[in-house]
Design a protein around this motif. Structure first.
Motif, PDB file in Angstrom:
ATOM      1  N   GLY A   6       0.827  -1.211   0.000  1.00 23.47           N
ATOM      2  CA  GLY A   6       0.000   0.000   0.000  1.00 23.47           C
ATOM      3  C   GLY A   6       0.854   1.250   0.000  1.00 23.47           C
ATOM      4  O   GLY A   6       1.857   1.321   0.710  1.00 23.47           O
ATOM      5  N   ASP A  81      -4.725   1.321   0.996  1.00 24.42           N
ATOM      6  CA  ASP A  81      -4.492  -0.001   1.590  1.00 24.42           C
ATOM      7  C   ASP A  81      -4.845  -1.013   0.482  1.00 24.42           C
ATOM      8  O   ASP A  81      -5.956  -0.963  -0.060  1.00 24.42           O
ATOM      9  N   PRO A  82      -3.909  -1.909   0.116  1.00 21.87           N
ATOM     10  CA  PRO A  82      -4.025  -2.635  -1.166  1.00 21.87           C
ATOM     11  C   PRO A  82      -5.359  -3.334  -1.452  1.00 21.87           C
ATOM     12  O   PRO A  82      -5.884  -3.203  -2.547  1.00 21.87           O
ATOM     13  N   HIS A 106       0.043  -3.533   4.457  1.00 25.31           N
ATOM     14  CA  HIS A 106      -1.022  -2.542   4.594  1.00 25.31           C
ATOM     15  C   HIS A 106      -0.494  -1.113   4.704  1.00 25.31           C
ATOM     16  O   HIS A 106       0.664  -0.887   5.026  1.00 25.31           O
ATOM     17  N   SER A 107      -1.386  -0.177   4.427  1.00 24.26           N
ATOM     18  CA  SER A 107      -1.056   1.233   4.589  1.00 24.26           C
ATOM     19  C   SER A 107      -2.334   2.009   4.881  1.00 24.26           C
ATOM     20  O   SER A 107      -3.411   1.420   5.011  1.00 24.26           O
ATOM     21  N   SER A 109      -5.636   4.347   4.653  1.00 21.83           N
ATOM     22  CA  SER A 109      -6.757   4.369   3.714  1.00 21.83           C
ATOM     23  C   SER A 109      -7.748   5.433   4.163  1.00 21.83           C
ATOM     24  O   SER A 109      -7.903   5.694   5.360  1.00 21.83           O
TER      25      SER A 109
ATOM     26  N   SER B 108      -1.882   2.247   8.772  1.00 17.98           N
ATOM     27  CA  SER B 108      -2.852   1.182   8.503  1.00 17.98           C
ATOM     28  C   SER B 108      -3.748   0.934   9.715  1.00 17.98           C
ATOM     29  O   SER B 108      -3.367   1.169  10.849  1.00 17.98           O
TER      30      SER B 108
END
Lengths: 244, 244
Positions: A6, A81-82, A106-107, A109, B108
Motif C-alpha cells: 500500500g 491499503d491494497p 497494509h497502509s 486508507s 494502517s
C-alpha cells in the motif's frame, strides 16, 4: 513471491517502513497510480530504483505480475491499503490459483483516515461512492445507501470519482433527490468535504455552501452527532484558512 | 507542534516513512501501547532514540503532551490510524483549544485491512466490538448492530477486546442470542477470524468450529456474499497451515 504494498493516502512517504524495505529488496517494482496523486518520480527517488507504471488493464486483464512473481520477488505498489480495491483482491485470487505466494503490506486508507474529521468510526454506515454520471448513466444506489444510513442515524462516507469536483458530487445528490423524492438531502443538509494531502482540507457546512479548494477525495454526510463530534465539526465550519 | 503518528496494525515498521522521519526529527517522542503488540524496544531501535510510554490516563486525564507541544515538536505514536480512537480525537480538540497545532500522520488500520479476508469494503455495515463481559456487565448493542447489518445483507466487523480469546468472543455472541432471542446467530453461523501479525491468521468456518492460534484482533460475520467473496473465503476455510 508477489508483494502488494500500500502507498497510503497521499504521497510515496505514506508507504510503511516495512513496505519500503520490501520494495527496495524486490527484483522488480511496479506501481499503479489509478486515483492517487503519487508520482513515479517521487517513487523512484524514495526507492532509489526503477519503478514501472501499470495501467488498470495490465492488472485486470494480464498475468504479467503473476508470471514475473513465479521466478522472483516482485513488488506491486498500489494507492491506499491494497485490498480495499476489489480488483487487487481478484489479482490475489488469480495468483494463488497459480501457486504464487502473495503478501499484503497494509497502509493508510481514507476508510479510517475519515476520522480526521472528528466523526467516530463506530457511527459510520455502509461506504459508497459518487460516480461520474452521464445522460444515460445515473445510478441511484448511492442515494439509497445514504437514505438507509440516515434512517439508522449513521454517517455516510462517499468516495468521489476522481474525475469530478466537489460541486459535481453535491450536484449528484441534489439530482438524485429530484429523481427519487425520498426527502433525504436538501440544500440545507450539512456535509463535510475531506481532502488529505500535505495539509488536510476539511470543510463542514450546508451542502449548497460547500466549496473545495482542490478535488476532495470524499464527502461525508453525518447522521446523528455525538456532542464531541459536533464540537469537532465546528472546527471545520468555515474552512481552516479562516482560523489563521 | 504535536504530531499524532499512527504505528499501524502490527509492528513498529508498519509506521509510514513520513511518520518515521517526523518522529526522528521531534525533540521528544511518546508512545501509547494500549491494545497493540508494538514493543518499546522495537520503537527505540527503529527511531534510534528514547521513546517514553504513556498510559491511557496520561493521555486522557493529563495535559502533559499539550504542555510539551507548546514549546517544542513532540511526537505521540499510537497504534493503528491515530484518530480511529475517540480518545485521541479528544486530545486533538483539547490541544487546539489551547492553540497548539496538531498534525495527523495516518497509518494502517484494521478497518481497511479487514479486506485481506476477501470481503468487499462496500459491503460492511457499522463496525462494533466484542467487550469483556462480567456477571453485571453484558451490553447487547453489538448483537443488535449485527442483527441490523444482517437485515441489510451487510458484513459486520467486530473488534475484539484484547483481553479475551476468540472462543470467548464467539461465546459472547451465543450468550447474547440466548438473552435476546432474535435468531441472529447459531452454532452454524459462519464467521471469519482475523489476526494480522508477521503472518496473517485468517480462518473461515462455522462459529462453533472457529479456533484461533493466537488472539485474533477481530471477528467478522459476513452478510450476503458476492461470488468473488465466496471464492476468497473458501481459501481460509481450513486455516492456512493446511494449505502447505
Amino acid at each position: 513471491m508477489l508483494y502488494l504494498i500500500g502507498m497510503g493516502i497521499h504521497d510515496p512517504r505514506d508507504m510503511s517502513v516495512k513496505g519500503l524495505e520490501i520494495a527496495k529488496r524486490c527484483e522488480e517494482v511496479f506501481y499503479e497510480r489509478y486515483t492517487s496523486p503519487v508520482s513515479v518520480e517521487g517513487l523512484r527517488e524514495l526507492l532509489g530504483k526503477e519503478v514501472k507504471e501499470l495501467k488498470r488493464k495490465d492488472v485486470e486483464e494480464s498475468n504479467l505480475l503473476i508470471e514475473k512473481a513465479k521466478e522472483k520477488d516482485v513488488a506491486f505498489l498500489v494507492p491506499g491499503d491494497p485490498l480495499v480495491a476489489t480488483t487487487h483482491q481478484e489479482l490475489v485470487l488469480r495468483a494463488r490459483k497459480k501457486g504464487i505466494k502473495v503478501k499484503i503490506i497494509h497502509s493508510s486508507s481514507i476508510v479510517s483516515a475519515v476520522c480526521e474529521t472528528g466523526l467516530h468510526i463506530y457511527k459510520f454506515g455502509r461506504v459508497t461512492s459518487i460516480p461520474k454520471t452521464r445522460e444515460d448513466f445515473f445510478p441511484t444506489s448511492p442515494y439509497h445507501i445514504l437514505r438507509e444510513n440516515l434512517e439508522r442515524g449513521l454517517h455516510t462516507l462517499f468516495l468521489i470519482d476522481p474525475e469530478i469536483s466537489l460541486e459535481e458530487a453535491v450536484g449528484y445528490l441534489f439530482e438524485a433527490e429530484k429523481k427519487e423524492k425520498r426527502g433525504v438531502v436538501s440544500e440545507e443538509t450539512k456535509g463535510v468535504s475531506l481532502s488529505l494531502g500535505e495539509e488536510p482540507e476539511i470543510v463542514y457546512g450546508k451542502l449548497r455552501d460547500l466549496k473545495g479548494r482542490g478535488k476532495p477525495q470524499s464527502l461525508i454526510i453525518p447522521g446523528e452527532l455525538h456532542f464531541t463530534e459536533e464540537e469537532f465539526l465546528r472546527w471545520w465550519e468555515h474552512g481552516e484558512e479562516e482560523k489563521g
